[in-house]
Motif scaffolding. Structure first.
Motif, short mmCIF file in Angstrom:
data_model
loop_
_atom_site.label_atom_id
_atom_site.label_comp_id
_atom_site.label_asym_id
_atom_site.label_seq_id
_atom_site.Cartn_x
_atom_site.Cartn_y
_atom_site.Cartn_z
N GLN B 77 1.05 -1.61 -0.10
CA GLN B 77 -0.02 -0.28 -0.78
C GLN B 77 0.92 1.68 0.18
O GLN B 77 0.36 2.33 -0.74
CB GLN B 77 -0.75 0.29 1.11
N LYS B 78 1.86 1.25 0.99
CA LYS B 78 2.56 1.96 0.90
C LYS B 78 4.47 2.08 1.11
O LYS B 78 4.56 1.13 1.97
CB LYS B 78 2.40 3.30 2.35
N VAL B 79 4.97 2.35 0.45
CA VAL B 79 6.88 2.12 0.52
C VAL B 79 7.34 3.29 0.64
O VAL B 79 7.70 4.58 0.53
CB VAL B 79 7.29 1.36 -0.47
N MET B 100 13.06 11.50 -9.97
CA MET B 100 13.04 11.34 -11.99
C MET B 100 13.50 10.21 -11.42
O MET B 100 12.57 9.59 -12.78
CB MET B 100 14.33 12.09 -11.78
N ALA B 101 13.84 8.93 -11.05
CA ALA B 101 14.02 8.08 -11.56
C ALA B 101 12.87 7.22 -11.39
O ALA B 101 11.86 6.28 -11.86
CB ALA B 101 14.48 6.26 -10.22
N ALA B 102 11.73 7.20 -10.52
CA ALA B 102 10.28 6.44 -10.13
C ALA B 102 8.99 6.88 -11.00
O ALA B 102 8.21 6.74 -11.41
CB ALA B 102 9.57 7.26 -9.10
N LYS B 103 9.53 8.89 -11.25
CA LYS B 103 9.00 9.19 -12.66
C LYS B 103 9.32 8.41 -13.13
O LYS B 103 8.21 8.05 -14.42
CB LYS B 103 8.68 11.00 -12.73
N GLU B 148 7.19 8.51 -0.19
CA GLU B 148 6.98 8.36 -0.18
C GLU B 148 5.91 7.33 -1.78
O GLU B 148 5.84 7.92 -2.40
CB GLU B 148 5.35 8.47 -0.40
N LEU B 149 6.07 6.18 -1.54
CA LEU B 149 5.65 5.28 -2.26
C LEU B 149 4.25 4.56 -2.84
O LEU B 149 4.36 3.80 -1.95
CB LEU B 149 6.33 4.47 -3.22
N LEU B 150 3.44 4.86 -3.43
CA LEU B 150 2.26 4.11 -2.71
C LEU B 150 1.73 3.09 -3.77
O LEU B 150 1.87 3.34 -6.07
CB LEU B 150 1.13 5.15 -3.35
N HIS B 151 0.57 1.94 -3.64
CA HIS B 151 0.45 1.30 -4.65
C HIS B 151 1.63 0.59 -5.46
O HIS B 151 1.33 0.83 -6.89
CB HIS B 151 -1.01 2.09 -5.11
N ILE B 152 2.32 0.05 -4.87
CA ILE B 152 3.43 -0.33 -6.00
C ILE B 152 3.45 -1.93 -5.59
O ILE B 152 3.12 -2.68 -4.79
CB ILE B 152 4.30 0.07 -5.34
N THR B 153 3.92 -2.79 -6.37
CA THR B 153 3.81 -3.62 -6.47
C THR B 153 5.80 -4.85 -6.03
O THR B 153 6.71 -3.58 -6.05
CB THR B 153 3.53 -5.12 -7.59
N GLY B 154 5.47 -5.90 -5.67
CA GLY B 154 6.74 -6.62 -4.62
C GLY B 154 8.17 -6.28 -6.08
O GLY B 154 9.34 -5.93 -4.99
N CYS B 155 7.39 -6.80 -7.32
CA CYS B 155 9.30 -6.80 -8.09
C CYS B 155 9.13 -4.84 -8.23
O CYS B 155 10.32 -5.30 -8.45
CB CYS B 155 8.28 -7.61 -9.24
N THR B 156 8.48 -4.91 -8.27
CA THR B 156 9.01 -2.99 -8.82
C THR B 156 9.81 -2.14 -7.55
O THR B 156 10.43 -1.83 -7.94
CB THR B 156 7.13 -2.51 -8.57
N ALA B 157 9.18 -3.06 -6.51
CA ALA B 157 9.27 -2.16 -5.29
C ALA B 157 11.03 -2.60 -5.21
O ALA B 157 11.77 -1.80 -4.40
CB ALA B 157 8.73 -2.61 -4.01
N GLN B 158 11.21 -4.07 -5.45
CA GLN B 158 12.73 -5.00 -5.55
C GLN B 158 13.34 -3.89 -6.17
O GLN B 158 14.62 -3.17 -5.63
CB GLN B 158 12.45 -6.25 -5.77
N VAL B 159 13.31 -3.86 -7.43
CA VAL B 159 13.95 -3.18 -8.69
C VAL B 159 14.65 -1.76 -8.24
O VAL B 159 15.05 -1.28 -8.34
CB VAL B 159 13.06 -3.19 -9.53
N TYR B 160 13.13 -0.78 -7.93
CA TYR B 160 13.37 0.49 -7.56
C TYR B 160 14.69 0.70 -6.46
O TYR B 160 15.12 1.71 -6.57
CB TYR B 160 11.72 1.14 -7.46
N LEU B 161 13.88 -0.17 -5.26
CA LEU B 161 14.50 0.23 -4.17
C LEU B 161 16.65 -0.16 -3.94
O LEU B 161 17.38 -0.02 -3.42
CB LEU B 161 14.27 -1.03 -3.03
N GLU B 162 16.47 -1.81 -5.40
CA GLU B 162 17.91 -2.10 -5.46
C GLU B 162 19.06 -0.54 -6.34
O GLU B 162 19.97 -0.45 -6.17
CB GLU B 162 17.96 -3.13 -5.99
N TYR B 163 17.95 -0.27 -6.81
CA TYR B 163 18.84 0.92 -7.80
C TYR B 163 18.72 2.07 -6.64
O TYR B 163 19.78 2.82 -7.13
CB TYR B 163 17.54 1.17 -9.42
N ILE B 164 18.45 2.31 -5.95
CA ILE B 164 18.37 3.78 -5.27
C ILE B 164 19.24 3.62 -4.89
O ILE B 164 19.95 4.18 -4.21
CB ILE B 164 16.84 3.68 -3.87
#
Lengths: 171, 204
Positions: B77-79, B100-103, B148-164
């Motif tokens: 729901q929220k990261v 910018m990466a999230a966008k 805050e990141l809203l309504h995100i799936t597990g895979c997307t969250a993993q990729v985004y957080l790893e990049y960050i």
């Protein structure tokens, strides 16, 4: 103000006060309280001299200018709120600085900057071109392998060379 | 990265101005002389060893394998990504990079807030022996930034957080809080008194 009172001006001020107290009544005379000389700050400051001492940007700025005009020489997260391990990182930093000073003796142009990115230690230094590049490369490889064996983490050295020390001003 | 360049501004800018072509290195010098004549370097090209060189840190990363599984992805729901640092300018540039990466990845962002800074002060004696009245104060400032990141799936969250996290600058710490959404278990969905109305009548 307090500094000027404690130095040579104090004698003149005392005589002036003594003369004024003769003219006025004794209960109007002011007393002089001189504070101890240790109230001056001496940390990381190079005192003004004749004008022949060259100073780098790091040396010329006082420690209260950190985060204003100066950056940090050692960058890690253990001094943040809620993070532990500050003492161990400090001891490692002291050892690394002494090691760099000794290995590249007489070649360091400025302070060594130590950065920690994840598990990796990045040591950045500015060197003078006193040794031929082959010796530099050998010393860089030697210090990288020795430090990584010692600290059990990948250690990388970022070296840039200059002809002379970068002088900011003369004091 | 853009984040680490902000840190080098004070220290290396002066050296780079004075170092001049020290960044080229011996390889750069030979390439430069082969293509066109550099007015600064013919003197050094004649020598057998060039005094200019500079080493840089090259970060090598192993390519990640993509795995496909049939089990359903976790939904968040929220990261909340809280970043802490001593320097506010570093946090500004890191926030620009993360937003910018999230966008670019198409992740819906909530608000990007800045919680108030924490200052931890120590008061110590200035002198080694006496002079109790003269003290020295040191302080450690911790600045925060909350993304805050809203309504995100597990895979997307993993990729985004790893990049960050791979591009986290030195001296910056990160805390991630994930709020996952779970399906309500079946035995809670219906109230118990609806399923067993006969029991009450039989007890009476």
């Amino acid at each position: 103000m307090a500094a000027s009172l404690s130095s040579s001006g104090s004698a003149r001020l005392m005589t002036a006060l003594a003369r004024s107290s003769v003219l006025y009544n004794s209960f109007e005379s002011r007393s002089l309280h001189v504070t101890a000389v240790c109230c001056k700050n001496r940390a990381a400051r190079i005192r003004i001299g004749k004008g022949d001492k060259p100073l780098t940007y790091e040396q010329a700025h006082h420690p209260h200018q950190i985060a204003h005009r100066k950056g940090w020489l050692s960058q890690h997260t253990s001094n943040l709120k809620g993070v532990e391990g500050a003492a161990e990182r400090t001891v490692e930093d002291v050892f690394i600085r002494r090691f760099m000073f000794g290995t590249f003796h007489g070649c360091l142009a400025n302070e060594v900057v130590i950065k920690r990115r994840g598990n990796m230690l990045v040591v950045c230094a500015l060197m003078l071109q006193k040794l031929p590049p082959q010796k530099f490369y050998f010393l860089i490889g030697y210090s990288e392998s020795l430090l990584s064996h010692f600290y059990k983490c990948p250690v990388k050295l970022d070296i840039q060379t200059l002809q002379d020390k970068a002088v900011y001003k003369y004091l | 990265m853009a984040a680490s360049l902000a840190l080098r501004r004070d220290f290396f800018s002066l050296a780079k101005i004075l170092g001049g072509i020290s960044q080229l290195g011996p390889r750069g010098l030979s390439a430069c002389s082969s293509q066109r004549k550099c007015s600064q370097t013919p003197f050094h090209f004649l020598q057998t060893s060039s005094p200019f060189f500079h080493t840089a840190t090259y970060l090598s990363s192993t390519p990640l394998t993509i795995t496909v599984t049939d089990e359903p992805d976790t939904l968040f729901q929220k990261v909340l990504v809280l970043v802490k640092a001593h320097d506010r300018a570093v946090l500004d540039s890191y926030e620009f990079f993360a937003t910018m990466a999230a966008k670019e990845l198409g992740i819906t962002m909530g608000k990007v807030s800045e919680p108030p800074k924490d200052i931890e002060r120590l008061t110590l004696l200035k002198s080694v022996h006496i002079y109790k009245k003269h003290r020295v104060q040191y302080e450690m400032r911790t600045h925060y930034r909350c993304i805050e990141l809203l309504h995100i799936t597990g895979c997307t969250a993993q990729v985004y957080l790893e990049y960050i996290q791979r591009n986290l600058p030195e001296g910056v710490a990160m805390e991630v809080t994930k709020t996952a959404m779970e399906k309500i278990p079946d035995h809670i969905l219906e109230p118990i008194w609806k399923d067993h109305p006969i029991d009450d009548k039989s007890s009476k």
